[in-house]
Design a protein around this motif. Structure first.
Motif, PDB file in Angstrom:
ATOM      1  N   ALA A 175      10.795  55.729 112.985  1.00 50.23           N
ATOM      2  CA  ALA A 175      11.149  56.524 114.169  1.00 50.23           C
ATOM      3  C   ALA A 175      10.094  57.585 114.395  1.00 50.23           C
ATOM      4  O   ALA A 175      10.396  58.717 114.778  1.00 50.23           O
ATOM      5  CB  ALA A 175      12.517  57.163 113.984  1.00 50.23           C
ATOM      6  N   ASP A 176       8.844  57.207 114.142  1.00 47.30           N
ATOM      7  CA  ASP A 176       7.764  58.163 114.271  1.00 47.30           C
ATOM      8  C   ASP A 176       7.213  58.165 115.690  1.00 47.30           C
ATOM      9  O   ASP A 176       7.671  57.407 116.555  1.00 47.30           O
ATOM     10  CB  ASP A 176       6.662  57.863 113.253  1.00 47.30           C
ATOM     11  N   GLU A 177       6.216  59.009 115.932  1.00 47.30           N
ATOM     12  CA  GLU A 177       5.750  59.231 117.294  1.00 47.30           C
ATOM     13  C   GLU A 177       5.195  57.968 117.945  1.00 47.30           C
ATOM     14  O   GLU A 177       5.358  57.757 119.146  1.00 47.30           O
ATOM     15  CB  GLU A 177       4.696  60.337 117.310  1.00 47.30           C
ATOM     16  N   ASP A 178       4.558  57.085 117.144  1.00 45.37           N
ATOM     17  CA  ASP A 178       4.035  55.844 117.716  1.00 45.37           C
ATOM     18  C   ASP A 178       5.168  54.938 118.198  1.00 45.37           C
ATOM     19  O   ASP A 178       5.079  54.293 119.238  1.00 45.37           O
ATOM     20  CB  ASP A 178       3.151  55.109 116.700  1.00 45.37           C
ATOM     21  N   VAL A 179       6.267  54.918 117.433  1.00 47.25           N
ATOM     22  CA  VAL A 179       7.431  54.112 117.809  1.00 47.25           C
ATOM     23  C   VAL A 179       8.136  54.740 119.012  1.00 47.25           C
ATOM     24  O   VAL A 179       8.558  54.040 119.944  1.00 47.25           O
ATOM     25  CB  VAL A 179       8.408  53.967 116.622  1.00 47.25           C
ATOM     26  N   ILE A 180       8.260  56.070 119.007  1.00 42.87           N
ATOM     27  CA  ILE A 180       8.901  56.771 120.128  1.00 42.87           C
ATOM     28  C   ILE A 180       8.162  56.492 121.431  1.00 42.87           C
ATOM     29  O   ILE A 180       8.788  56.238 122.477  1.00 42.87           O
ATOM     30  CB  ILE A 180       8.969  58.291 119.852  1.00 42.87           C
ATOM     31  N   GLN A 181       6.833  56.514 121.391  1.00 44.27           N
ATOM     32  CA  GLN A 181       6.045  56.238 122.597  1.00 44.27           C
ATOM     33  C   GLN A 181       6.328  54.848 123.147  1.00 44.27           C
ATOM     34  O   GLN A 181       6.358  54.634 124.359  1.00 44.27           O
ATOM     35  CB  GLN A 181       4.552  56.361 122.289  1.00 44.27           C
ATOM     36  N   ALA A 182       6.537  53.888 122.240  1.00 48.57           N
ATOM     37  CA  ALA A 182       6.731  52.501 122.661  1.00 48.57           C
ATOM     38  C   ALA A 182       8.167  52.192 123.064  1.00 48.57           C
ATOM     39  O   ALA A 182       8.405  51.327 123.915  1.00 48.57           O
ATOM     40  CB  ALA A 182       6.304  51.557 121.532  1.00 48.57           C
ATOM     41  N   VAL A 183       9.140  52.883 122.470  1.00 43.55           N
ATOM     42  CA  VAL A 183      10.559  52.533 122.665  1.00 43.55           C
ATOM     43  C   VAL A 183      11.269  53.523 123.584  1.00 43.55           C
ATOM     44  O   VAL A 183      12.070  53.137 124.430  1.00 43.55           O
ATOM     45  CB  VAL A 183      11.283  52.438 121.299  1.00 43.55           C
TER      46      VAL A 183
END
Length: 388
Positions: A248-256
């Protein structure tokens, strides 16, 4: 006679000049393709910010940072490390994201007495029976985030759990760590293929079990695909998501985006961690990279370069004296974005672990917010097996 004296003086200076101009070499095996590409890109950005701030030097000495993509492939990484050692004569090594790669390249580096500072993987083998003076787990031991997440799940009263991870060393460490922190038997334990992107079968299993929550360790694109499919299947309406920081890190947040809101996750760092060095790092990272928040991978990579810099400075740039370098690295005398930093006897950090939650701020930005501390001073359970 004056000319002769000048020539002699110049000759005496030549070795010192040559030594001063010989760059300290760091081999960085990047994951810019393959299953960990998104995470590798975050790590690359953390490395490069630190390198830029240090003026491409280490301890004030000229340095060369040899960055090569090995795509998360252990065989390719072995070949790369052989080249780094034999041709490039590296003084330090870092870069891989996957524990399978760390385990594959570690023995050659240890045999060559090249310090391996891990910016991410922390396999249990190197924490325990296979611990080595030339290994430094700058990031965490693999079980750590997961053990903290298990405690978070238990503390929040999730009685019916499904746990899920890829079938590779870090995935097994992850679920073992979660179970240790949870202290209850999960209802179902599922291993997926590394790099898998279709989770229809796993989601059908989850629907059948009807758990209170699901714990996922699916780094990078795996987690992005899983969460999107989890939400599309409507399971987010009845099942809570829990994960380590990477899921649930920033890279995942940007994508989801919004589907991640409310997800609990655990890490040893957060971008809103209140210390001076972290505030400087986050501000500099956002300025350098289009106002985006750094992920854990970037913070760990940044710390890794700063740890090398401190060791080189402490040895006066005499990196050929490996015993002195190892002693300097062990002291960890650098300003970490996590605050005070220290290693256990197995060269893995003893550090706090936090719980974060994905929220939408007043500015409309979806990001992680630090909401509590799970462990004040976490040390991995394998340290007792380290007999060095």
């Amino acid at each position: 006679m004056r000319l002769f004296k000048n020539l002699v003086a110049a000759a005496l200076l030549l070795p010192a000049i040559a030594l001063a101009q010989t760059p300290i070499k760091v081999g960085i095996a990047n994951d810019l393709s393959g299953p960990f590409a998104a995470l590798g890109a975050e790590a690359r950005d953390g490395f490069n910010l630190a390198i830029k701030q240090l003026g491409n030097k280490l301890g004030g000495q000229p340095a060369e940072f040899i960055q090569t993509d090995m795509g998360g492939n252990p065989d390719q990484a072995r070949q790369l490390v052989t080249r780094y050692i034999q041709r490039d004569k590296i003084d330090f090594f870092t870069g891989p994201i996957g524990s399978n790669v760390a385990l594959a390249v570690g023995p050659a580096l240890f045999a060559a007495k090249v310090p391996y500072l891990s910016n991410n993987p922390g396999p249990s083998q190197f924490a325990g029976a296979q611990c080595n003076d030339y290994w430094f787990g700058v990031s965490y031991q693999n079980d750590a985030f997961h053990e903290a997440a298990g405690k978070v799940a238990a503390d929040r009263g999730f009685k019916k759990m499904v746990i899920l991870a890829p079938d590779y060393p870090a995935g097994k460490d992850a679920l073992n760590g979660f179970k240790r922190g949870y202290k209850l038997a999960p209802n179902q334990e599922v291993y997926t293929k590394l790099g898998q992107i279709d989770y229809a079968a796993e989601l059908a299993q989850i629907r059948d079990v009807k758990p209170d929550a699901i714990y996922i360790f699916l780094p990078g694109g795996m987690g992005i695909n899983f969460v999107k499919q989890f939400v599309s299947a409507g399971l987010n309406k009845s099942v809570k998501l829990v994960g380590p920081g990477f899921s649930a890190d920033e890279d995942v947040i940007q994508a989801v985006g919004e589907p991640l809101i409310g997800m609990f996750n655990t890490a040893q760092w957060a971008h809103d961690l209140d210390n001076a060095q972290n505030k400087k790092f986050v501000e500099a990272f956002r300025k350098e990279y289009n106002n985006r928040y750094p992920a854990v991978y970037a913070a760990q990579a940044y710390d890794t370069i700063m740890a090398i810099d401190a060791a080189v400075k402490a040895t006066g740039g005499k990196v050929a004296d490996r015993e002195a370098v190892i002693a300097a690295l062990k002291k960890a005398d650098f300003s970490s974005v996590r605050g005070p930093f220290k290693y256990g006897v197995n060269n893995f950090p003893i550090q706090p672990l936090y719980v974060r939650v994905v929220e939408k701020g007043a500015d409309g930005r979806i990001t992680n917010k630090l909401v509590g501390k799970v462990f004040e001073s976490y040390q991995d359970v394998y340290v007792g097996e380290c007999k060095k």
